[in-house]
Design an enzyme around this catalytic site. Structure first.
Site, PDB file in Angstrom:
ATOM      1  N   HIS A 161      -3.425   7.063   2.371  1.00 20.48           N
ATOM      2  CA  HIS A 161      -3.855   5.757   1.873  1.00 20.48           C
ATOM      3  C   HIS A 161      -5.260   5.474   2.407  1.00 20.48           C
ATOM      4  CE1 HIS A 161      -4.213   1.633   0.908  1.00 20.48           C
ATOM      5  NE2 HIS A 161      -3.965   1.180   2.121  1.00 20.48           N
TER       6      HIS A 161
ATOM      7  N   ASN B 134     -10.277  -0.140  -0.499  1.00 23.38           N
ATOM      8  CA  ASN B 134      -8.819  -0.053  -0.357  1.00 23.38           C
ATOM      9  C   ASN B 134      -8.182  -0.625  -1.633  1.00 23.38           C
ATOM     10  OD1 ASN B 134      -6.135  -0.569   0.236  1.00 23.38           O
ATOM     11  ND2 ASN B 134      -6.536  -1.365   2.290  1.00 23.38           N
TER      12      ASN B 134
ATOM     13  N   CYS C 232       0.819  -1.228   0.000  1.00 20.30           N
ATOM     14  CA  CYS C 232       0.000   0.000   0.000  1.00 20.30           C
ATOM     15  C   CYS C 232       0.845   1.266   0.000  1.00 20.30           C
ATOM     16  CB  CYS C 232      -0.939   0.002   1.191  1.00 20.30           C
ATOM     17  SG  CYS C 232      -1.905  -1.502   1.309  1.00 20.30           S
TER      18      CYS C 232
HETATM   19  O1  UT7 Z   1      -4.137  -1.470   3.200  1.00 21.57           O
HETATM   20  C1  UT7 Z   1      -3.644  -2.322   4.162  1.00 21.57           C
HETATM   21  C2  UT7 Z   1      -3.966  -1.792   5.443  1.00 21.57           C
HETATM   22  N1  UT7 Z   1      -5.068  -2.505   6.018  1.00 21.57           N
HETATM   23  C3  UT7 Z   1      -5.720  -1.926   6.991  1.00 21.57           C
HETATM   24  O2  UT7 Z   1      -5.452  -0.805   7.319  1.00 21.57           O
HETATM   25  C4  UT7 Z   1      -6.783  -2.719   7.725  1.00 21.57           C
HETATM   26  C5  UT7 Z   1      -6.807  -2.292   9.161  1.00 21.57           C
HETATM   27  N2  UT7 Z   1      -7.814  -2.994   9.938  1.00 21.57           N
HETATM   28  C6  UT7 Z   1      -9.133  -2.693   9.852  1.00 21.57           C
HETATM   29  O3  UT7 Z   1      -9.507  -1.798   9.108  1.00 21.57           O
HETATM   30  C7  UT7 Z   1     -10.095  -3.433  10.717  1.00 21.57           C
HETATM   31  O4  UT7 Z   1      -9.388  -4.231  11.635  1.00 21.57           O
HETATM   32  C8  UT7 Z   1     -11.080  -4.313   9.916  1.00 21.57           C
HETATM   33  C9  UT7 Z   1     -12.066  -3.434   9.153  1.00 21.57           C
HETATM   34  C10 UT7 Z   1     -10.326  -5.206   8.943  1.00 21.57           C
HETATM   35  C11 UT7 Z   1     -11.898  -5.225  10.841  1.00 21.57           C
HETATM   36  O5  UT7 Z   1     -12.559  -4.450  11.807  1.00 21.57           O
HETATM   37  P1  UT7 Z   1     -12.534  -4.900  13.336  1.00 21.57           P
HETATM   38  O6  UT7 Z   1     -13.325  -3.904  14.081  1.00 21.57           O
HETATM   39  O7  UT7 Z   1     -11.100  -5.094  13.717  1.00 21.57           O
HETATM   40  O8  UT7 Z   1     -13.332  -6.255  13.296  1.00 21.57           O
HETATM   41  P2  UT7 Z   1     -12.867  -7.720  13.763  1.00 21.57           P
HETATM   42  O9  UT7 Z   1     -11.865  -8.279  12.805  1.00 21.57           O
HETATM   43  O10 UT7 Z   1     -12.519  -7.678  15.221  1.00 21.57           O
HETATM   44  O11 UT7 Z   1     -14.204  -8.544  13.617  1.00 21.57           O
HETATM   45  C12 UT7 Z   1     -15.337  -8.265  14.449  1.00 21.57           C
HETATM   46  C13 UT7 Z   1     -16.457  -9.217  14.096  1.00 21.57           C
HETATM   47  C14 UT7 Z   1     -16.056 -10.687  14.095  1.00 21.57           C
HETATM   48  O12 UT7 Z   1     -17.130 -11.423  14.604  1.00 21.57           O
HETATM   49  P3  UT7 Z   1     -17.117 -11.928  16.140  1.00 21.57           P
HETATM   50  O13 UT7 Z   1     -15.915 -12.800  16.266  1.00 21.57           O
HETATM   51  O14 UT7 Z   1     -17.046 -10.675  16.972  1.00 21.57           O
HETATM   52  O15 UT7 Z   1     -18.419 -12.650  16.259  1.00 21.57           O
HETATM   53  C15 UT7 Z   1     -15.905 -11.017  12.624  1.00 21.57           C
HETATM   54  O16 UT7 Z   1     -16.141 -12.371  12.345  1.00 21.57           O
HETATM   55  O17 UT7 Z   1     -16.941  -8.947  12.776  1.00 21.57           O
HETATM   56  C16 UT7 Z   1     -16.987 -10.170  12.020  1.00 21.57           C
HETATM   57  N3  UT7 Z   1     -16.746  -9.832  10.625  1.00 21.57           N
HETATM   58  C17 UT7 Z   1     -17.733  -9.495   9.755  1.00 21.57           C
HETATM   59  N4  UT7 Z   1     -19.071  -9.399   9.931  1.00 21.57           N
HETATM   60  C18 UT7 Z   1     -19.786  -9.020   8.855  1.00 21.57           C
HETATM   61  C19 UT7 Z   1     -15.557  -9.784   9.961  1.00 21.57           C
HETATM   62  N5  UT7 Z   1     -15.764  -9.403   8.681  1.00 21.57           N
HETATM   63  C20 UT7 Z   1     -17.102  -9.231   8.537  1.00 21.57           C
HETATM   64  C21 UT7 Z   1     -17.913  -8.839   7.464  1.00 21.57           C
HETATM   65  N6  UT7 Z   1     -19.228  -8.734   7.665  1.00 21.57           N
HETATM   66  N7  UT7 Z   1     -17.406  -8.551   6.244  1.00 21.57           N
END
Ligand code: UT7
Length: 321
Positions: free
Chosen positions: A248, A278, A111
């Site tokens: 980014h 992204n 990125c």
């Molecule tokens: O360009 C490279 C740089 N990348 C980044 O900057 C990414 C940085 N990270 C993020 O933006 C965030 O961590 C994410 C958007 C990827 C994820 O957000 P989060 O608040 O960290 O969510 P999480 O991974 O802790 O997931 C929370 C819940 C989980 O369910 P449980 O275990 O709480 O029941 C996931 O299974 O959300 C669930 N989940 C979804 N639910 C619906 C994960 N993806 C999805 C989805 N739709 N697409």
């Protein structure tokens, strides 16, 4: 002598896929994606390729800059999703635009790819080796996503962005910072190929991008403000002097956190992730082109830019437009 951006261009695929479209094919929702990331829709390729999008973005940037292919000395393209291992996507661009004098190569800084390309071009220009460079970030991330993994595939999109940079006596890049932390690299990884020769048993399993989102998030909200503060100070400016921050486009919450840490209004952080998602190396040049085409960028303005992601890598710059 400074490195000045004299033209920008971008290309987004024809086809748009909304969060609601995704919710029909996997267990997700517009509510989850919008509230966690700010992403509403993304463009995904059907017939386009990383090269075809790059070529169109390059042509638009050259037209904006008013430069001919003959004038281009150097083409550097940041990507993790080129169509071929060889030739480099930059060489495909060179052939298509007819920049036969140019030297062309790809770089992989994920990125941060476009920002690294800018810095490499800057080094060549500062050294007096070349005068005019075409720099690009281009990705077809949809082909390296696991479409059964909702935690990654909803975040990313496809597209390409480009800029023409030229050595200028007065205006351009004021300061630059870049870094890498390979020790934490596996928090965002996409394996290319496993070993394949008579000595090993070959795994035919396809490999896709996987990410520890929370670790990448923590990295971004600390590394990006620190890097921006460093370049702004090195440019002899304060955060108040910066007219726009072109970051980014990974997640609106990361951008909001950076704005808060720098104590700057979010209005100074233009956004494209709502309609692009992204797009890794392509996201900064696409955003910059959108800002340019909207007429936001005026001569004399101070623009801070920052890319961050896989590697881990980060890179920031301050320039006078
Ligand atoms: O360009 C490279 C740089 N990348 C980044 O900057 C990414 C940085 N990270 C993020 O933006 C965030 O961590 C994410 C958007 C990827 C994820 O957000 P989060 O608040 O960290 O969510 P999480 O991974 O802790 O997931 C929370 C819940 C989980 O369910 P449980 O275990 O709480 O029941 C996931 O299974 O959300 C669930 N989940 C979804 N639910 C619906 C994960 N993806 C999805 C989805 N739709 N697409």
């Amino acid at each position: 002598m400074k490195t000045r951006i004299i033209g920008t261009g971008s290309y987004l695929p024809e086809n748009i896929v909304t969060n609601d479209d995704l919710s029909k094919i996997m267990d997700t929702s517009d509510e989850w994606i919008s509230s966690r990331t700010g992403i509403k829709e993304r463009h995904l390729v059907k017939d386009e390729t990383t090269a075809s999008m790059s070529i169109e973005a390059a042509r638009r940037a050259m037209e904006d800059a008013g430069v001919t292919a003959e004038e281009i000395d150097l083409i550097i393209l940041g990507t993790v999703s080129a169509d071929y291992i060889t030739p480099a996507c930059a060489c495909e661009v060179q052939a298509a635009i007819g920049a036969h004098r140019a030297v062309a190569f790809d770089i992989n800084a994920a990125c941060s790819g476009f920002m690294f390309a800018l810095n490499i071009a800057n080094a060549y220009l500062q050294a007096g080796i070349y005068k005019t460079a075409l720099i690009l970030g281009a990705e077809t991330l949809s082909k390296i996503m696991d479409w059964s993994d909702r935690s990654t595939c909803v975040l990313f999109g496809d597209g390409a962005g480009a800029a023409v940079v030229r050595a200028d006596d007065n205006v351009g890049l004021l300061a630059y910072d870049q870094g890498s932390d390979g020790a934490r690299g596996m928090v965002l990884a996409g394996q290319n190929r496993t070993n394949n020769n008579p000595l090993v048993e070959t795994s035919k399993e396809l490999q896709y991008v996987h990410m520890d989102g929370q670790e990448v998030y923590k990295f971004a909200v600390t590394a990006v403000p620190a890097s921006l503060q460093k370049v702004i100070a090195e440019a002899g400016l304060t955060v108040e002097d910066i007219d726009y921050f072109a970051l980014h486009q990974a997640n609106i919450r990361i951008i909001q956190s950076v704005a808060k840490r720098l104590k700057v209004s979010e209005d100074k952080f233009p956004i494209s992730l709502d309609h692009c998602g992204n797009i890794s190396a392509a996201s900064v040049p696409i955003l910059l082109d959108e800002m340019n085409k909207k007429g936001l960028l005026k001569p004399g303005m101070k623009i801070a830019m920052s890319g961050f992601g896989g590697g881990l890598t980060w890179a920031s710059a301050v320039l006078e437009w």
